[in-house]
Design a protein around this motif. Structure first.
Motif, mmCIF file in Angstrom:
data_model
loop_
_atom_site.group_PDB
_atom_site.id
_atom_site.type_symbol
_atom_site.label_atom_id
_atom_site.label_comp_id
_atom_site.label_asym_id
_atom_site.label_seq_id
_atom_site.Cartn_x
_atom_site.Cartn_y
_atom_site.Cartn_z
ATOM 1 N N ASP A 19 -21.452 -17.893 22.342
ATOM 2 C CA ASP A 19 -21.990 -16.792 22.953
ATOM 3 C C ASP A 19 -22.388 -16.127 21.836
ATOM 4 N N GLU A 20 -23.547 -15.666 21.658
ATOM 5 C CA GLU A 20 -24.041 -14.520 20.617
ATOM 6 C C GLU A 20 -23.252 -13.309 20.577
ATOM 7 N N LEU A 21 -22.295 -13.016 19.908
ATOM 8 C CA LEU A 21 -21.299 -11.953 20.011
ATOM 9 C C LEU A 21 -21.466 -11.316 18.587
ATOM 10 N N THR A 22 -21.413 -9.840 18.301
ATOM 11 C CA THR A 22 -21.049 -9.301 17.098
ATOM 12 C C THR A 22 -19.522 -8.742 17.106
ATOM 13 N N ILE A 23 -18.548 -9.275 16.517
ATOM 14 C CA ILE A 23 -17.138 -8.894 16.678
ATOM 15 C C ILE A 23 -17.016 -7.833 15.498
ATOM 16 N N ILE A 24 -16.937 -6.637 15.931
ATOM 17 C CA ILE A 24 -16.705 -5.442 14.721
ATOM 18 C C ILE A 24 -15.210 -5.061 14.846
ATOM 19 N N ASP A 25 -14.543 -5.313 13.589
ATOM 20 C CA ASP A 25 -13.261 -5.151 13.390
ATOM 21 C C ASP A 25 -13.028 -3.762 12.684
ATOM 22 N N VAL A 26 -12.513 -2.727 13.393
ATOM 23 C CA VAL A 26 -12.517 -1.275 12.963
ATOM 24 C C VAL A 26 -11.337 -0.951 12.092
ATOM 25 N N ARG A 27 -10.471 -1.785 11.860
ATOM 26 C CA ARG A 27 -9.429 -1.649 10.931
ATOM 27 C C ARG A 27 -9.491 -1.367 9.591
ATOM 28 N N THR A 28 -8.814 -0.997 8.766
ATOM 29 C CA THR A 28 -8.958 -0.668 7.294
ATOM 30 C C THR A 28 -9.294 -2.108 6.589
ATOM 31 N N PRO A 29 -10.084 -1.878 5.525
ATOM 32 C CA PRO A 29 -10.339 -3.450 4.807
ATOM 33 C C PRO A 29 -9.231 -4.154 4.481
ATOM 34 N N ALA A 30 -8.085 -3.255 4.086
ATOM 35 C CA ALA A 30 -6.822 -4.046 3.751
ATOM 36 C C ALA A 30 -6.482 -4.957 5.055
ATOM 37 N N GLU A 31 -6.195 -4.090 6.035
ATOM 38 C CA GLU A 31 -5.868 -4.878 7.251
ATOM 39 C C GLU A 31 -6.727 -5.990 7.663
ATOM 40 N N PHE A 32 -7.996 -5.835 7.614
ATOM 41 C CA PHE A 32 -8.988 -6.803 7.760
ATOM 42 C C PHE A 32 -8.741 -8.116 6.960
ATOM 43 N N ARG A 33 -8.464 -7.792 5.476
ATOM 44 C CA ARG A 33 -8.161 -9.165 4.578
ATOM 45 C C ARG A 33 -7.029 -9.572 4.832
ATOM 46 N N SER A 34 -6.007 -9.027 5.559
ATOM 47 C CA SER A 34 -4.852 -9.562 5.771
ATOM 48 C C SER A 34 -5.158 -10.695 7.161
ATOM 49 N N CYS A 67 -9.411 -4.299 16.786
ATOM 50 C CA CYS A 67 -8.476 -3.576 15.919
ATOM 51 C C CYS A 67 -6.998 -4.375 15.974
ATOM 52 N N GLN A 68 -6.044 -3.780 15.764
ATOM 53 C CA GLN A 68 -4.472 -4.284 15.642
ATOM 54 C C GLN A 68 -4.029 -4.409 17.247
ATOM 55 N N SER A 69 -4.290 -3.291 17.848
ATOM 56 C CA SER A 69 -3.706 -3.134 19.278
ATOM 57 C C SER A 69 -4.860 -2.905 20.206
ATOM 58 N N GLY A 70 -5.963 -2.292 19.974
ATOM 59 C CA GLY A 70 -6.993 -1.870 21.059
ATOM 60 C C GLY A 70 -7.286 -0.329 20.827
ATOM 61 N N ALA A 71 -6.376 0.457 20.251
ATOM 62 C CA ALA A 71 -6.522 1.752 20.186
ATOM 63 C C ALA A 71 -7.724 2.266 19.302
ATOM 64 N N ARG A 72 -7.446 1.904 18.138
ATOM 65 C CA ARG A 72 -8.694 2.228 17.357
ATOM 66 C C ARG A 72 -9.972 1.662 17.838
ATOM 67 N N ALA A 73 -10.043 0.614 18.435
ATOM 68 C CA ALA A 73 -11.283 -0.134 19.106
ATOM 69 C C ALA A 73 -11.474 0.761 20.069
ATOM 70 N N ALA A 74 -10.989 1.233 20.954
ATOM 71 C CA ALA A 74 -11.147 2.342 22.088
ATOM 72 C C ALA A 74 -11.669 3.522 21.666
ATOM 73 N N GLN A 75 -11.525 4.026 20.566
ATOM 74 C CA GLN A 75 -11.833 5.382 19.938
ATOM 75 C C GLN A 75 -13.182 4.759 19.582
ATOM 76 N N ALA A 76 -13.477 3.803 18.739
ATOM 77 C CA ALA A 76 -14.888 3.529 18.312
ATOM 78 C C ALA A 76 -15.723 3.315 19.449
ATOM 79 N N GLN A 77 -15.411 2.701 20.697
ATOM 80 C CA GLN A 77 -15.992 2.539 21.806
ATOM 81 C C GLN A 77 -16.455 3.892 22.427
ATOM 82 N N GLN A 78 -15.669 4.887 22.434
ATOM 83 C CA GLN A 78 -15.969 6.043 22.814
ATOM 84 C C GLN A 78 -17.058 6.696 22.141
#
Length: 194
Positions: A19-34, A67-78
């Motif tokens: 599926d054509e999805l754009t997955i956007i990870d809203v965590r910090t760059p350090a978390e993303f690299r981890s 994100c890590q748990s869904g909380a920051r992703a929910a903020q981004a969605q809002q």
């Protein structure tokens, strides 16, 4: 308004089906690299928050916020919904749920998730305030009260000042945090509006 969500097994299946999805990870760059989902794009919540309208105007296709748990992703969605972009789902349980569901992840240098860092910092400061008030000066108990007040404010506003401070610590910084232009340019051309 109900937020739209996607669970980890469904995301894993949609990725496997191409599926054509754009997955956007809203965590910090350090978390993303981890640890991150292969093919995901790092647009930290702070960057998204500062440029929500510009980003929303450039996004197209189906977006999954992670994100890590869904909380920051929910903020981004809002934030995206508030400016008229309503084609973004939140991955429930975040990257850890995706990995637990058998999804592939890319691993880099191991770092603590921001939520874990906040818990450690807040817990340590509360303990320090309590012990300091008993052993040194009773006024040090106000440190515990201040941390408790900050955590309450954080819950009420769905924001976290301590996470913002911790994100600036040396262990959480990467060589360069992405700019909006860099973040958008890294999105697949077919899934962005130029």
């Amino acid at each position: 308004m109900d937020k739209t969500v996607i669970d980890a097994p469904t995301l894993k299946q949609r990725i496997a089906e191409g599926d054509e999805l754009t997955i956007i990870d809203v965590r910090t760059p350090a978390e993303f690299r981890s640890t991150h989902i292969p093919g995901s794009h790092n647009i930290p919540l702070q960057l998204l928050s500062e440029n929500t309208r510009d980003l929303a105007e450039r996004l197209g296709g189906n977006v999954v916020l992670v994100c890590q748990s869904g909380a920051r992703a929910a903020q981004a969605q809002q934030r995206l919904t508030a400016v008229g972009f309503d084609n973004a789902d939140v991955l429930t349980g975040g990257v850890s749920a995706f990995e637990s569901a058998g999804g592939d992840v890319v691993r880099g240098a191991r770092r603590w998730a921001m939520e874990r860092q906040v818990r450690m910092a807040a817990g340590s400061l509360v303990l320090l305030g309590f012990l300091g008030s008993r052993l040194i000066d009773p006024r040090l108990g106000y440190l515990s009260a201040a941390i408790g007040g900050g955590l309450t404010f954080s819950a009420l506003t769905n924001s976290c000042g301590m996470a913002a401070v911790l994100a600036k610590m040396p262990w959480n910084r990467t060589a360069a945090n992405p700019t909006l232009e860099e973040a958008v340019c890294n999105l697949p051309t077919a899934l962005r509006k130029d």
